[in-house]
Design a protein around this motif. Sequence first.
Motif, PDB file in Angstrom:
ATOM      1  N   ALA A   1     -41.243 -98.227   6.363  1.00 50.79           N
ATOM      2  CA  ALA A   1     -42.246 -97.266   5.914  1.00 50.79           C
ATOM      3  C   ALA A   1     -42.344 -97.381   4.403  1.00 50.79           C
ATOM      4  O   ALA A   1     -41.333 -97.330   3.694  1.00 50.79           O
ATOM      5  N   LEU A   2     -43.554 -97.567   3.916  1.00 49.88           N
ATOM      6  CA  LEU A   2     -43.799 -97.621   2.478  1.00 49.88           C
ATOM      7  C   LEU A   2     -44.037 -96.212   1.945  1.00 49.88           C
ATOM      8  O   LEU A   2     -44.311 -95.280   2.710  1.00 49.88           O
ATOM      9  N   THR A   3     -43.967 -96.065   0.652  1.00 49.13           N
ATOM     10  CA  THR A   3     -44.038 -94.732   0.056  1.00 49.13           C
ATOM     11  C   THR A   3     -45.430 -94.121   0.191  1.00 49.13           C
ATOM     12  O   THR A   3     -45.575 -92.898   0.096  1.00 49.13           O
ATOM     13  N   ASP A   4     -46.443 -94.918   0.439  1.00 53.03           N
ATOM     14  CA  ASP A   4     -47.778 -94.356   0.682  1.00 53.03           C
ATOM     15  C   ASP A   4     -47.922 -93.795   2.089  1.00 53.03           C
ATOM     16  O   ASP A   4     -48.967 -93.255   2.442  1.00 53.03           O
ATOM     17  N   GLY A   5     -46.889 -93.915   2.915  1.00 53.14           N
ATOM     18  CA  GLY A   5     -46.909 -93.385   4.275  1.00 53.14           C
ATOM     19  C   GLY A   5     -47.248 -94.407   5.333  1.00 53.14           C
ATOM     20  O   GLY A   5     -47.139 -94.110   6.526  1.00 53.14           O
TER      21      GLY A   5
ATOM     22  N   LYS B   1     -44.775 -89.602  -8.731  1.00 49.82           N
ATOM     23  CA  LYS B   1     -45.199 -90.065 -10.064  1.00 49.82           C
ATOM     24  C   LYS B   1     -44.211 -91.054 -10.664  1.00 49.82           C
ATOM     25  O   LYS B   1     -44.549 -91.833 -11.564  1.00 49.82           O
ATOM     26  N   ASP B   2     -42.959 -91.029 -10.181  1.00 46.80           N
ATOM     27  CA  ASP B   2     -41.942 -91.951 -10.685  1.00 46.80           C
ATOM     28  C   ASP B   2     -42.071 -93.349 -10.093  1.00 46.80           C
ATOM     29  O   ASP B   2     -41.385 -94.277 -10.535  1.00 46.80           O
ATOM     30  N   CYS B   3     -42.926 -93.474  -9.098  1.00 45.08           N
ATOM     31  CA  CYS B   3     -43.123 -94.765  -8.442  1.00 45.08           C
ATOM     32  C   CYS B   3     -44.188 -95.550  -9.212  1.00 45.08           C
ATOM     33  O   CYS B   3     -45.345 -95.644  -8.782  1.00 45.08           O
ATOM     34  N   THR B   4     -43.788 -96.139 -10.326  1.00 40.66           N
ATOM     35  CA  THR B   4     -44.753 -96.811 -11.191  1.00 40.66           C
ATOM     36  C   THR B   4     -45.196 -98.163 -10.644  1.00 40.66           C
ATOM     37  O   THR B   4     -46.189 -98.727 -11.105  1.00 40.66           O
ATOM     38  N   ASP B   5     -44.476 -98.705  -9.683  1.00 42.15           N
ATOM     39  CA  ASP B   5     -44.892 -99.965  -9.061  1.00 42.15           C
ATOM     40  C   ASP B   5     -46.026 -99.776  -8.060  1.00 42.15           C
ATOM     41  O   ASP B   5     -46.611-100.753  -7.601  1.00 42.15           O
ATOM     42  N   GLY B   6     -46.311 -98.531  -7.698  1.00 45.53           N
ATOM     43  CA  GLY B   6     -47.343 -98.248  -6.701  1.00 45.53           C
ATOM     44  C   GLY B   6     -46.745 -97.880  -5.363  1.00 45.53           C
ATOM     45  O   GLY B   6     -45.780 -98.505  -4.897  1.00 45.53           O
ATOM     46  N   LEU B   7     -47.310 -96.848  -4.744  1.00 44.76           N
ATOM     47  CA  LEU B   7     -46.751 -96.330  -3.489  1.00 44.76           C
ATOM     48  C   LEU B   7     -46.779 -97.353  -2.372  1.00 44.76           C
ATOM     49  O   LEU B   7     -45.917 -97.352  -1.484  1.00 44.76           O
ATOM     50  N   SER B   8     -47.769 -98.238  -2.380  1.00 41.71           N
ATOM     51  CA  SER B   8     -47.887 -99.246  -1.324  1.00 41.71           C
ATOM     52  C   SER B   8     -47.014-100.469  -1.586  1.00 41.71           C
ATOM     53  O   SER B   8     -46.982-101.390  -0.766  1.00 41.71           O
ATOM     54  N   ASN B   9     -46.299-100.477  -2.715  1.00 44.04           N
ATOM     55  CA  ASN B   9     -45.422-101.597  -3.067  1.00 44.04           C
ATOM     56  C   ASN B   9     -43.955-101.190  -3.111  1.00 44.04           C
ATOM     57  O   ASN B   9     -43.125-101.945  -3.637  1.00 44.04           O
ATOM     58  N   THR B  10     -43.644-100.022  -2.559  1.00 44.99           N
ATOM     59  CA  THR B  10     -42.286 -99.490  -2.685  1.00 44.99           C
ATOM     60  C   THR B  10     -41.828 -98.936  -1.348  1.00 44.99           C
ATOM     61  O   THR B  10     -42.550 -98.163  -0.709  1.00 44.99           O
TER      62      THR B  10
ATOM     63  N   LEU C   1     -39.586-104.856  -3.536  1.00 46.03           N
ATOM     64  CA  LEU C   1     -40.049-103.747  -2.696  1.00 46.03           C
ATOM     65  C   LEU C   1     -39.069-102.575  -2.727  1.00 46.03           C
ATOM     66  O   LEU C   1     -39.464-101.421  -2.549  1.00 46.03           O
ATOM     67  N   GLY C   2     -37.789-102.871  -2.950  1.00 45.75           N
ATOM     68  CA  GLY C   2     -36.782-101.816  -2.966  1.00 45.75           C
ATOM     69  C   GLY C   2     -36.780-100.986  -4.230  1.00 45.75           C
ATOM     70  O   GLY C   2     -36.231 -99.882  -4.245  1.00 45.75           O
ATOM     71  N   SER C   3     -37.377-101.495  -5.295  1.00 47.62           N
ATOM     72  CA  SER C   3     -37.379-100.793  -6.574  1.00 47.62           C
ATOM     73  C   SER C   3     -38.689-100.054  -6.781  1.00 47.62           C
ATOM     74  O   SER C   3     -39.759-100.535  -6.408  1.00 47.62           O
ATOM     75  N   ARG C   4     -38.603 -98.899  -7.404  1.00 47.64           N
ATOM     76  CA  ARG C   4     -39.821 -98.105  -7.636  1.00 47.64           C
ATOM     77  C   ARG C   4     -40.458 -98.396  -8.989  1.00 47.64           C
ATOM     78  O   ARG C   4     -41.560 -97.908  -9.268  1.00 47.64           O
ATOM     79  N   GLY C   5     -39.761 -99.182  -9.855  1.00 45.06           N
ATOM     80  CA  GLY C   5     -40.312 -99.340 -11.192  1.00 45.06           C
ATOM     81  C   GLY C   5     -39.847-100.598 -11.898  1.00 45.06           C
ATOM     82  O   GLY C   5     -39.533-100.536 -13.087  1.00 45.06           O
ATOM     83  N   ASP C   6     -39.844-101.738 -11.203  1.00 47.40           N
ATOM     84  CA  ASP C   6     -39.407-102.967 -11.873  1.00 47.40           C
ATOM     85  C   ASP C   6     -40.570-103.729 -12.511  1.00 47.40           C
ATOM     86  O   ASP C   6     -40.361-104.706 -13.233  1.00 47.40           O
ATOM     87  N   GLY C   7     -41.811-103.317 -12.242  1.00 53.74           N
ATOM     88  CA  GLY C   7     -42.974-103.937 -12.856  1.00 53.74           C
ATOM     89  C   GLY C   7     -43.336-105.292 -12.303  1.00 53.74           C
ATOM     90  O   GLY C   7     -44.225-105.961 -12.838  1.00 53.74           O
ATOM     91  N   GLN C   8     -42.714-105.706 -11.194  1.00 55.80           N
ATOM     92  CA  GLN C   8     -42.999-107.012 -10.607  1.00 55.80           C
ATOM     93  C   GLN C   8     -44.254-106.962  -9.728  1.00 55.80           C
ATOM     94  O   GLN C   8     -44.535-105.955  -9.080  1.00 55.80           O
ATOM     95  N   VAL C   9     -44.991-108.087  -9.728  1.00 55.43           N
ATOM     96  CA  VAL C   9     -46.155-108.222  -8.850  1.00 55.43           C
ATOM     97  C   VAL C   9     -45.678-108.876  -7.559  1.00 55.43           C
ATOM     98  O   VAL C   9     -45.268-110.045  -7.567  1.00 55.43           O
ATOM     99  N   ILE C  10     -45.748-108.147  -6.473  1.00 57.67           N
ATOM    100  CA  ILE C  10     -45.121-108.610  -5.228  1.00 57.67           C
ATOM    101  C   ILE C  10     -45.988-109.646  -4.516  1.00 57.67           C
ATOM    102  O   ILE C  10     -45.495-110.663  -4.044  1.00 57.67           O
ATOM    103  N   GLY C  11     -47.284-109.430  -4.421  1.00 60.41           N
ATOM    104  CA  GLY C  11     -48.146-110.335  -3.692  1.00 60.41           C
ATOM    105  C   GLY C  11     -47.912-110.241  -2.192  1.00 60.41           C
ATOM    106  O   GLY C  11     -47.437-109.220  -1.670  1.00 60.41           O
ATOM    107  N   GLU C  12     -48.211-111.301  -1.463  1.00 59.22           N
ATOM    108  CA  GLU C  12     -48.034-111.314  -0.010  1.00 59.22           C
ATOM    109  C   GLU C  12     -46.561-111.463   0.342  1.00 59.22           C
ATOM    110  O   GLU C  12     -45.805-112.176  -0.330  1.00 59.22           O
ATOM    111  N   TYR C  13     -46.165-110.815   1.418  1.00 57.99           N
ATOM    112  CA  TYR C  13     -44.786-110.951   1.886  1.00 57.99           C
ATOM    113  C   TYR C  13     -44.760-110.764   3.397  1.00 57.99           C
ATOM    114  O   TYR C  13     -45.711-110.349   4.009  1.00 57.99           O
TER     115      TYR C  13
END
Length: 321
Positions: A288-292, A195-204, A309-321
């Motif tokens: 491995a991303l936090t969504d598994g 729940k602390d991963c506010t950036d989204g599990l697939s973005n962390t 990608l390293g932060s769980r809650g910076d609010g940034q939109v990552i897009g393609e990488y």
Amino acid sequence: MHTSQNVDGRRSYRGFTLVELLVVIAIIGVLIALLLPAVQQAREAARRMQCTNQQKQLALAMHNFHDTYGNLPAGSYGNGAPYNYGRDSWSWYGFILPFIEQNAMYEQLNFEEKINGAATRGGACRKELLGSMLCPSDDSKIQEEGVDNWQNALHNYVVCYGDASFNSGVDPWNVVDGYAGKAGMFVPEKKAGLKDCTDGLSNTLLFSEIITPAAENTWSSLGRTQVAMGAGFTTYLTPNADANDRTNRCHTNLGGNLGAKCTQHADWDWGANVVAARSWHPGGVNVALTDGSVRFVAETVSLNPWRWLGSRGDGQVIGEY
């Protein structure tokens, strides 16, 4: 083989000429030269697939731990009061052993004492090279030299401590060169939940890899996964970065053409590190991303998306990488 007809009707045989044999040998050599890179690529593809599968299993173990306890293990345990273990505090590693089918190893552990400093502390957890923690592309599997009280096996898979630096619990744990980083899914002495991963599990990020040294000549934080000071990486540097890692002590040779790849900071706490994700996979690292999920990230990834990608809650939109 050549044949000819004699006058009396019988066939006579003669062998290959030297020139013909040399031509055949040359053709075989060319074929081998053409096939060898393909064979090597196929072998590396298989090794990378095994590495991917092992990271998936570790991510699954973390999710099972979370399902059981409602949170992930802390990045370090025991450096704060009442224990104050300092550089010998535990990492997340010991806590997930039951979830990677290593319950017997887990039963040997006593988290009420620091992991290093006596031959009995940490049990097999501290010194056993566990296959599921070793990437087959990294062939320098090492158990540290030295007395039993301080030896640790070195592993390849480490968790993400955010986008700057980390240590085993001493503040400020996340500042490097004036850059105050943000927390990853793991931080010293504190437990995070999904729940602390506010950036989204697939973005962390959850896990990535590091290279163990080809020649281990000192105790360093690199790859000592069982101990908090060696259990992580950060995204301050991009994967396989040209810039050096920063640790309290440096291995002189990571292998290949890498050399030390480290700047020693004797004034830092034992656990204060900038450690980049590194691998021997050509062109990048598995993460491995936090969504598994597990994916391959190219070493050419831009710095900002990688740090985000390293932060769980910076609010940034990552897009393609």
